[in-house]
Motif scaffolding. Sequence first.
Motif, PDB file in Angstrom:
ATOM      1  N   THR A 169      10.451   4.576  75.316  1.00 32.72           N
ATOM      2  CA  THR A 169      10.919   3.321  74.717  1.00 32.72           C
ATOM      3  C   THR A 169      10.213   2.997  73.402  1.00 32.72           C
ATOM      4  O   THR A 169      10.569   2.034  72.732  1.00 32.72           O
ATOM      5  N   ASN A 170       9.192   3.738  73.050  1.00 33.53           N
ATOM      6  CA  ASN A 170       8.615   3.636  71.701  1.00 33.53           C
ATOM      7  C   ASN A 170       8.161   5.024  71.255  1.00 33.53           C
ATOM      8  O   ASN A 170       7.148   5.512  71.736  1.00 33.53           O
ATOM      9  N   PRO A 171       8.950   5.670  70.387  1.00 32.97           N
ATOM     10  CA  PRO A 171      10.208   5.171  69.829  1.00 32.97           C
ATOM     11  C   PRO A 171      11.325   5.283  70.862  1.00 32.97           C
ATOM     12  O   PRO A 171      11.338   6.223  71.653  1.00 32.97           O
ATOM     13  N   PRO A 172      12.255   4.316  70.880  1.00 30.30           N
ATOM     14  CA  PRO A 172      13.298   4.313  71.903  1.00 30.30           C
ATOM     15  C   PRO A 172      14.126   5.600  71.890  1.00 30.30           C
ATOM     16  O   PRO A 172      14.484   6.114  70.829  1.00 30.30           O
ATOM     17  N   SER A 201      18.207   3.129  73.621  1.00 27.24           N
ATOM     18  CA  SER A 201      18.724   2.316  72.524  1.00 27.24           C
ATOM     19  C   SER A 201      20.160   1.871  72.792  1.00 27.24           C
ATOM     20  O   SER A 201      20.506   0.705  72.582  1.00 27.24           O
ATOM     21  N   THR A 222      13.985   5.024  64.582  1.00 26.45           N
ATOM     22  CA  THR A 222      12.780   4.231  64.391  1.00 26.45           C
ATOM     23  C   THR A 222      12.061   4.721  63.135  1.00 26.45           C
ATOM     24  O   THR A 222      11.812   5.922  62.980  1.00 26.45           O
ATOM     25  N   PHE A 269       2.739   5.889  71.646  1.00 35.75           N
ATOM     26  CA  PHE A 269       3.972   6.109  72.406  1.00 35.75           C
ATOM     27  C   PHE A 269       3.990   5.196  73.630  1.00 35.75           C
ATOM     28  O   PHE A 269       2.950   4.875  74.198  1.00 35.75           O
ATOM     29  N   GLN A 270       5.207   4.814  74.003  1.00 35.51           N
ATOM     30  CA  GLN A 270       5.372   3.999  75.204  1.00 35.51           C
ATOM     31  C   GLN A 270       6.550   4.547  75.995  1.00 35.51           C
ATOM     32  O   GLN A 270       7.639   4.752  75.444  1.00 35.51           O
ATOM     33  N   SER A 285       4.932   0.428  82.052  1.00 32.33           N
ATOM     34  CA  SER A 285       5.020   1.507  81.057  1.00 32.33           C
ATOM     35  C   SER A 285       3.732   2.304  80.961  1.00 32.33           C
ATOM     36  O   SER A 285       2.638   1.797  81.235  1.00 32.33           O
ATOM     37  N   SER A 297       1.371   4.121  78.200  1.00 32.20           N
ATOM     38  CA  SER A 297       1.118   4.006  76.768  1.00 32.20           C
ATOM     39  C   SER A 297       0.013   4.980  76.398  1.00 32.20           C
ATOM     40  O   SER A 297      -1.026   5.025  77.068  1.00 32.20           O
ATOM     41  N   SER A 306      14.334  10.970  71.067  1.00 27.08           N
ATOM     42  CA  SER A 306      14.159   9.755  70.265  1.00 27.08           C
ATOM     43  C   SER A 306      14.319  10.111  68.800  1.00 27.08           C
ATOM     44  O   SER A 306      13.644  11.016  68.293  1.00 27.08           O
ATOM     45  N   ALA A 318      14.453  -1.089  72.319  1.00 23.44           N
ATOM     46  CA  ALA A 318      14.256  -0.766  73.725  1.00 23.44           C
ATOM     47  C   ALA A 318      14.806  -1.881  74.597  1.00 23.44           C
ATOM     48  O   ALA A 318      14.808  -3.045  74.185  1.00 23.44           O
TER      49      ALA A 318
END
Length: 306
Positions: free
Chosen positions: A35-38, A43, A114, A123-124, A173, A175, A206, A230
């Motif tokens: 979800t980071n980056p989605p 997305s 992103t 990162f997530q 999540s 991270s 992503s 996200a």
Amino acid sequence: MSIKRNALSVGVVGAACLAVALTTAGTANAHGTMTNPPSRIASCYAEGPEHPVSQVCKDLVATSGTQPLYDWNEVNIANAAGNHQALIPDGRLCSANRDKYAALDWPRTDWAATAVKPGAFTFQFRATAPHLGTQTVYITKAGYNPTQPLKWADLDPTPVAQVQVDRNTVNGSYSYSGTLPQRTGRQVLYTIWQRSDSPEAFYSCSDVDFGGAATVSSLAAPATPAVAAAPSDAQIAADASRSTVAHHGHGGDPGAPAGQPVPTASAAVGTSAAGPLLLAGAGAIGVGWATMVLRRRRLEAVRRDV
């Protein structure tokens, strides 16, 4: 003595059975995505399965329906066991070679991206069911052409991040930090989550944009490139009943209605503060049951003697 032993055995078995029943009852959703980056699926899901905003997500729903988006956390192979390249052919990396998610493999430049830059990156990964394993993130090589299907050879063999994960998440999540190399234009980050407590693995693509020169696309790029987003916790919770993969094990559980409680692994006892309490309660009930059975059998023995 035999009556006591039998009653005690019944009590122990009863306690054990009740403990298993209590510790396996619950609801757990499978399993997660970046979800980071989605990721592409995160997305599109964030846009809303029923009314997507971007053209690529509209096309995905028109082609595949809304269910892949409601099942955003299930791009997996149940028996991967680390054999990713053997099981996923070139051009099918983003879908994990699953027809249900085939639209994720489209080589288009209008996937929401992103904006990133070289250097440290956090990162997530949203994990709706945490598992033991390794998460590895790869990036496409310099010169990657986003208008061509993604191939294994497009990925730089040196990961930009790799981390061992367990069943502990923060706000749902994982991270962790990584380092993005020098790149220009649109690139893809490819994440593989290989479980160590199961052969199952999860995959995600992503899209990121380093700015600068971009490869000319055969598909017209949008005038204003979409920014990847996200899904929120509220959206995930509200749509839980629409998912068909509400299961803690290996992908979807066809025997369990979507959104209904599904038995979870007994290992959850060791990771939940409620586990010891459940076992203690089950033990107490079991002892009480044993006492009741013992008294009843003593009474029956007395009646037979009379």
